[in-house]
Design an enzyme around this catalytic site. Structure first.
Site, PDB file in Angstrom:
ATOM      1  N   LYS A   1       8.690 -17.981  39.325  1.00 52.04           N
ATOM      2  CA  LYS A   1       8.426 -16.299  39.202  1.00 52.04           C
ATOM      3  C   LYS A   1       7.360 -15.993  39.825  1.00 52.04           C
ATOM      4  CE  LYS A   1      11.576 -15.586  38.000  1.00 52.04           C
ATOM      5  NZ  LYS A   1      12.538 -14.432  38.421  1.00 52.04           N
TER       6      LYS A   1
ATOM      7  N   TYR B   1       9.816 -22.866  35.972  1.00 54.11           N
ATOM      8  CA  TYR B   1      10.341 -21.729  36.013  1.00 54.11           C
ATOM      9  C   TYR B   1       9.234 -20.448  36.097  1.00 54.11           C
ATOM     10  CZ  TYR B   1      11.458 -16.967  33.817  1.00 54.11           C
ATOM     11  OH  TYR B   1      11.681 -15.551  33.681  1.00 54.11           O
TER      12      TYR B   1
END
Length: 325
Positions: free
Chosen positions: A207, A203
């Site tokens: 990002k 994740y």
């Protein structure tokens, strides 16, 4: 100590400069919001509808989208705004071209593209429809393809003599995890083909990837008058945390903000008058200011002649999306 200095203003953000209460009228402007049926996307759609914009809502669930449209239109003062649902599933690249085609058949301009939708905490054994690591596939490859396909209409809108300068923008959503959880270089080249097994790590990589793609797109779109930047909306409690460990969510409750608060960051990134094409590729933080000290290794990954991770991610996105154009 440096990490604390970076994250402190994101945990305890400045007061917002733009809110739904002081946003100028947006009549005549056309906006696309991905992930517009919950959380930040829903709040953004509500505000822009009330301000008079035409908002295209990209989402997977038609029934939920129609429910959201009904709720917003019946609970908001009469407005010249419009809410239009178009099906879009960022975990399946096959849905993106049909979404773009449907949009282009309906509109002749596009002022703002909010690449808002994203996933978190998805295990490696739940890849996208194309077999990609779920975070890189959904959070990076899909919005890259969407933005690429919409670039011509963004450009023509920006170059229309009636369009105010610096008003056409692409907004990418990042996260505070970029500052403390992302690996050195942000998006290691090896992980594009052999992903890490830790969903939280992946994740964070995705990002950083949103920032990298914003910066790479800024190089081409900026020359045509389109701004491309990324922003961390803040520690906003939204359905993206549904899969997160309950203990970690509970421990973070004291620093969570609501979508009504976090949407101010998106409003600033999308409508702040001080933002210009020269700011392309920059990183915004809550609730409407530039990051005061991004990690040097990530800046070096973006710079021309630097370590090359940003360019490598763009090249990977190009490769995995080519057949879906």
């Amino acid at each position: 100590m440096q990490t604390f200095k970076r994250i402190r203003p994101q945990i305890f953000p400045a007061k917002p400069t733009l809110t739904g209460a002081n946003l100028p009228p947006q009549a005549g402007r056309v906006v696309i919001i991905t992930g517009a049926t919950s959380g930040l996307g829903l709040e953004l759609a509500r505000i822009l509808y009330a301000a008079g914009a035409t908002v295209y809502m990209g989402a997977r669930n038609e029934a939920k989208a129609n429910e959201v449209i009904h709720t917003i239109t019946t609970s908001t003062a009469p407005s010249a705004g419009k809410l239009i649902y178009l099906p879009l599933d960022l975990s399946d690249l096959r849905t993106i071209q049909p979404f773009v085609s449907a949009f282009l058949a309906s509109s002749t301009r596009l002022d703002l593209l909010f690449n808002n939708a994203g996933v978190a905490c998805i295990p490696l054994d739940q890849p996208t429809a194309q077999g990609l690591e779920p975070h890189l596939g959904t959070n990076c490859a899909a919005p890259y393809l969407l933005t690429t396909l919409l670039s011509p209409i963004l450009t023509t809108t920006a170059q229309n003599p009636s369009t105010p300068a610096n008003s056409v923008r692409v907004l990418w959503s990042s996260s505070m995890v970029v500052d403390f959880l992302a690996p050195t270089g942000g998006v290691p080249a090896a992980e594009l083909t052999t992903p890490n097994k830790d969903p939280n790590h992946n994740y964070a990589v995705s990002k950083v990837g949103n920032w990298f793609l914003a910066a790479r797109m800024a190089k081409t779109l900026g020359e045509k008058g389109v701004i491309s930047i990324t922003q961390n909306p803040g520690n906003i409690y939204t359905p993206i945390y549904d899969r997160a460990p309950r203990l970690s969510v509970w421990m973070s409750k004291s620093i969570f903000y609501t979508p009504k608060e976090g949407v101010s960051t998106l409003l600033w990134a999308g409508f702040g008058e001080e933002i210009t094409v020269e700011d392309g590729g920059r990183y915004g933080i809550p609730f409407g200011k530039w990051h005061p000290g991004p990690r040097e290794d990530l800046l070096e990954a973006i710079r021309e002649g630097g370590t090359g991770e940003a360019e490598g991610l763009e090249r990977w996105c190009e490769e995995v999306t080519t057949e879906f154009r």
